[in-house]
Design an enzyme around this catalytic site. Structure first.
Site, short mmCIF file in Angstrom:
data_model
loop_
_atom_site.label_atom_id
_atom_site.label_comp_id
_atom_site.label_asym_id
_atom_site.label_seq_id
_atom_site.Cartn_x
_atom_site.Cartn_y
_atom_site.Cartn_z
N CYS A 177 0.81 -1.23 0.00
CA CYS A 177 0.00 0.00 0.00
C CYS A 177 0.83 1.27 0.00
O CYS A 177 0.29 2.36 -0.15
CB CYS A 177 -0.95 -0.02 1.19
SG CYS A 177 -1.58 -1.67 1.51
N HIS A 311 -3.45 7.55 6.00
CA HIS A 311 -3.60 6.22 5.38
C HIS A 311 -5.01 5.73 5.70
O HIS A 311 -5.69 5.23 4.83
CB HIS A 311 -2.53 5.28 5.92
CG HIS A 311 -2.52 3.94 5.27
ND1 HIS A 311 -2.38 3.78 3.92
CD2 HIS A 311 -2.64 2.69 5.79
CE1 HIS A 311 -2.43 2.50 3.63
NE2 HIS A 311 -2.59 1.81 4.73
N GLU A 322 -2.04 4.74 13.54
CA GLU A 322 -1.75 5.98 12.82
C GLU A 322 -2.12 7.19 13.68
O GLU A 322 -1.38 8.18 13.73
CB GLU A 322 -2.51 6.03 11.48
CG GLU A 322 -2.12 7.25 10.66
CD GLU A 322 -2.73 7.25 9.25
OE1 GLU A 322 -3.63 6.42 8.99
OE2 GLU A 322 -2.31 8.09 8.44
N LYS A 343 -10.17 7.31 1.86
CA LYS A 343 -10.56 5.91 1.60
C LYS A 343 -12.04 5.69 1.94
O LYS A 343 -12.66 4.74 1.47
CB LYS A 343 -9.68 4.95 2.39
CG LYS A 343 -8.25 4.89 1.86
CD LYS A 343 -7.42 3.85 2.57
CE LYS A 343 -6.03 3.72 1.98
NZ LYS A 343 -5.12 4.84 2.36
N HIS A 348 -9.76 1.57 -0.62
CA HIS A 348 -8.31 1.42 -0.53
C HIS A 348 -7.80 0.92 -1.88
O HIS A 348 -8.18 -0.16 -2.33
CB HIS A 348 -7.98 0.44 0.59
CG HIS A 348 -6.53 0.38 0.94
ND1 HIS A 348 -5.55 1.00 0.19
CD2 HIS A 348 -5.87 -0.23 1.97
CE1 HIS A 348 -4.36 0.76 0.74
NE2 HIS A 348 -4.54 0.01 1.81
N PHE A 406 0.95 -2.98 4.13
CA PHE A 406 1.10 -4.40 4.40
C PHE A 406 2.59 -4.74 4.43
O PHE A 406 3.36 -4.28 3.57
CB PHE A 406 0.47 -5.05 3.16
CG PHE A 406 -0.15 -6.38 3.34
CD1 PHE A 406 -1.45 -6.47 3.78
CD2 PHE A 406 0.54 -7.52 3.00
CE1 PHE A 406 -2.05 -7.71 3.89
CE2 PHE A 406 -0.06 -8.75 3.10
CZ PHE A 406 -1.36 -8.85 3.55
#
Lengths: 778, 89
Positions: A177, A311, A322, A343, A348, A406
């Site tokens: 990602c 994110h 985060e 997102k 995503h 990831f």
């Protein structure tokens, strides 16, 4: 982290990087304007998936976009266009918009323009159809060769370059990602270092059944689309698809052609979170490092960031980690930090997310608004920052975008409104170290000859000691037998194979850990673990974790509800690099690059760049590949005599120092194009090597070809020295092939004191040469 | 460790776990009451838990409807065996 920093004000214009063009396609719409309007209004763009059957899944909605039937005007032939997959079509849409926005013309095309892309799934659509036909109708080969070729990630980059009629070196970063953000960061670094005037960078990913089933098997998808990032009751992410591209150039170049400057790229930070393959560190340690590093480079304090595009996936663990990182980063200013996750609107986009969200952040900056996260009902208690829940107009001068992937690949980008004079810090020593100052001070290999360099050297010296290839026949199929050379089981107990991180890991991850541990050696490993050496990792391969990928996809086709969640995380391109980083103690930057096998040279070049930029003190560069019937059969389509081989090799690179081998020259990898066909190109890079002051004369040449390659033979016809062909010896090692050559060459230089030359001919579109010399013995 | 009856339900569960979770242990090395998760036991994690749910459905037709139920069932080999027996297979 101490703020503010000491700043330097007279940064040369040739080293300042500005954005002069942007292009985007998402489920929100096609192009800049449709996306601005949608995000400004806080619109949600999800619908039931139509691309594949989701009836066996828990979830049936995603940010599926409506792809226009036609493509914008481009230089591809009708036949080429008819073979394009969905992801590449998206990429061409975004690329064409960014290119036109920048106003690049034939004058800019005349120079090589590096193309840096991020992706996670590439042309998965073609891989899936190849798999379905190979498993259900193995007797029918019709169309399989075209699918196998165009599935190669490199091909999508080539299609984009051909569509826009430009050429240049290609780098494809597959850091899950964070890929798209890393690609933009990497392109920025190319210009900042003064090597290129321009670069074209971005990311893309299309929805694919395998990936959808994978996220579903991990129960990471919310059954209640739209997702609710930062909501106390968030229960997962939604997938989306799309692409975004940026035209980047030096300020000097943009001024010279009177281009409109959209923004300046002022900060790029990257770090590795080795906490867990699929879970972030709960306190967001690596996220904090990426954000702080980007701010340090930009010379900006957190309170100067006007909008933070998070994110913000909407999974329970990501958002709290985060959020903690944002709190720690902003300190007492946290209430002022305006944060949202887009997102919530488009899902995503995985490998495309970093680039698409970079363009969304750029929209906020250009159009002075804050895109909201409208789906939040009850903000999580971690939201001590200003969570933007309704569309807002605002003056936006500095934007920050986070991408946390990831496998623990984290990246942060900061863009700023263009100002004539800018006080910035230089995050690295601004002295260009010649490649020749880079030392290779360790190497290791896992090959069909065994675990460790000693077995490879023995096989080179006594080829008869190597076992004959085994004949592999796919269970229950009457397919043609395949010739295969597998990595043997280790003859002694290798304790690292019992590490919990490697329990579920794919074979390729084990091979690369074996090679990397040998390359780094015990003393340096201790120094990395004690924090004395900041280690970076670059991983290069062609196919990656095909073994688990084909098993997982087979399961997902049979019954998605019973597809193995344990396999899916290990199918992601950067899973081996993640395991490797965790085992070696790498917290600094790590990249996985995919494409042509000559990318191993790009990996060495990236390592040299990081060392020069002082992002780390040592870098492990790995190339690897693993056996799977799917890939082996694909190679057979191009020559039945091919022996498919697996394994890995690693080099440890550092700057300066007494010991070891010098990385004397890196030539290429250069890209074949219509103007420079394959044979010419291989000859050209060979000639460049031969003009290197006689270094080649007394050297050993490591050639690449695993089967007859008239182009490579012709290019080196005049070479008089000793030759070693590892392709003939070991088989076709793909991503491992050039790594093996380099490790064997380094070993020989170290033992003999004489130089070695590696001919690095890729199977797709690139070729290059590496020259290694004995350090201090020239 | 004592010899186990390879036909016992507990032994079959361990074999499935070793196979599906790629464990290095033998069935004999896993105690029936050994905790599956956490450093005191087998050290499984949340991804293993998801895999175990799929594996138990595939091999023993045991359906574990949600995370709450999984917490109770996936404590150790004995609790899994009890759940399979309760489900009438």
């Amino acid at each position: 982290m101490p703020y503010p920093f000491a700043v330097t004000s007279n940064y040369p214009e040739s080293r300042r990087v500005v954005i002069t063009g942007a292009g985007i396609i998402t489920s929100m719409g096609l192009g800049w304007r449709e996306n601005v309007d949608g995000f400004r209004a806080g619109r949600l763009a999800f619908r039931p998936v139509t691309l594949f059957d989701t009836s066996g899944q828990r979830v049936s909605q995603a940010g599926e976009l409506t792809l226009p039937i036609g493509l914008p005007e481009n230089a591809l032939t009708a036949r080429q266009i008819s073979r394009l997959d969905r992801a590449t079509r998206m990429l061409i849409h975004a690329g064409t918009e960014a290119w036109a926005d920048a106003g690049w013309s034939d004058r800019e095309r005349a120079e090589p323009i590096p193309l840096c892309l991020g992706t996670s799934a590439g042309a998965m659509e073609l891989g899936e159809s190849y798999f379905r036909q190979a498993s259900q109708h193995p007797e029918t080969r019709h169309g399989q060769a075209v699918r196998a070729v165009n599935y190669q990630t490199h091909r999508q980059a080539i299609h984009l370059a051909n569509a826009l009629d430009f050429t240049g070196p290609v780098t494809i970063i597959a850091n899950a990602c964070a890929s798209g953000a890393n690609a933009i960061g990497h392109a920025t670094s190319l210009i900042r270092r003064g090597e290129n005037q321009r670069a074209f960078a971005g990311g893309y990913d299309a929805l694919a059944k395998l990936v959808f089933a994978g996220f579903d098997s991990l129960q990471a998808l919310t059954p209640h689309v739209p997702p609710r990032p930062f909501d106390a009751h968030r229960d997962g992410l939604a997938l989306g698809e799309g692409a975004a591209m940026l035209a980047l150039e030096s300020l000097e170049s943009a001024r010279a052609r009177g281009a409109e400057i959209l923004a300046e790229v002022v900060g790029y930070g990257a770090s590795t979170d080795s906490h867990h393959l699929t879970q972030p560190h709960p306190e967001g340690d690596a996220a904090l490092r990426a954000m702080s590093e980007a701010c340090r480079g930009a010379g900006l304090r957190p309170d100067q960031i006007d909008y933070l595009n998070s994110h913000g996936t909407g999974t329970p663990l990501n958002d709290v980690a985060e959020g903690r990182a944002i709190q720690r980063w902003a300190g007492t200013d946290v209430e002022k930090i305006r944060v949202s996750s887009t997102k919530a609107s488009i899902g995503h986009l995985l490998g495309g997310a970093g680039a698409v969200e970079a363009v969304i952040a750029l929209m906020a900056l250009r159009e002075n608004f804050l895109p909201p996260t409208t789906t939040v009902e009850t903000p999580d208690e971690v939201c001590t920052f200003d969570l933007v829940r309704e569309p807002r107009d605002a003056e936006v001068r500095n934007v920050l975008t986070n991408s946390f992937g990831f496998g623990g690949a984290n990246a942060t980008l900061i863009f700023s409104e263009f100002e004539e004079t800018r006080a910035v810090t230089i995050p690295f020593e601004d002295t260009k170290t010649a490649i020749g100052k880079i030392r290779i001070s360790g190497w290791g290999a896992v090959t069909p000859a065994g675990w460790g360099m000693a077995s490879l050297v023995e096989a080179i010296e006594s080829p008869e000691s190597l076992a004959e290839p085994e004949i592999f026949t796919r269970e229950g199929r009457e397919s043609r037998p395949l010739l295969v050379r597998r990595v043997p089981r280790p003859t002694e107990k290798l304790p690292f194979l019992r590490d919990p991180r490697l329990r579920r890991a794919s074979p390729i991850a084990r091979f690369s850990v074996g090679a990397a541990l040998e390359a780094i050696g015990e003393a340096r490993l201790e120094a990395v673990k004690s924090g004395e050496i900041r280690l970076g990792v670059v991983y290069a391969y062609v196919n990656g974790c095909v073994n688990y990928s084909s098993r997982f996809y087979g399961e997902a086709l049979r019954d998605p509800a019973l597809a193995s969640p344990i396999l899916f995380p290990e199918t992601v391109y950067n899973a081996p690099a993640s395991h490797l980083s965790s085992l070696l103690g790498c917290h600094a930057i790590n990249y996985t690059i995919v494409g042509d096998s000559s990318q191993f040279l790009s990996a060495m070049e990236i390592a040299a760049r990081w060392l020069e930029e002082n992002r780390c003190d040592g870098v492990i560069v790995v190339g690897g590949e693993e056996f799977d019937w799917l890939c082996a059969e694909a190679y057979q389509l191009f020559g039945s005599e091919t022996v498919y081989a697996e394994g890995a090799a690693a080099l440890y690179l550092e700057r300066g120092g007494e010991a070891g081998v010098s990385l004397d020259s890196l030539i290429g990898p250069e890209l074949y194009t219509n103007a420079h066909p394959r044979g010419d190109l291989i000859r050209r890079v060979a000639e460049k090597a031969e003009t290197q002051q006689g270094k080649v004369a007394d050297s050993t040449l490591f050639t690449r070809a695993s089967r007859d390659d008239a182009d490579e033979e012709a290019a080196w016809a005049d070479f008089k020295g000793k030759r070693v062909n590892l392709g003939r010896l070991l088989g076709e090692g793909m991503g491992a092939a050039i790594a093996w050559q380099c490790a064997a060459a380094a070993d020989l230089v170290d033992r003999s004191g004489k130089p070695a030359v590696v001919s690095a001919v890729g199977e797709n579109e690139q070729a290059g040469v590496v020259i290694l010399t004995a350090n201090g013995r020239e | 460790m004592s010899e186990e009856n390879p036909d016992s339900l507990q032994h079959r569960i361990k074999s499935v776990m070793i196979d599906e979770l790629m464990l290095q242990e033998t069935p004999e090395e896993i105690a029936d009451d050994e905790p599956l998760f956490g450093p005191e036991g087998l050290g499984l994690d949340s991804v293993d838990a998801l895999q175990l749910v799929v594996a138990l459905e595939k091999n023993f037709s045991l359906k574990i409807p949600d995370a709450e139920a999984a917490k109770g069932v996936l404590t150790n080999v004995n609790t899994i065996a009890e759940a399979i027996e309760r489900s009438g297979r």
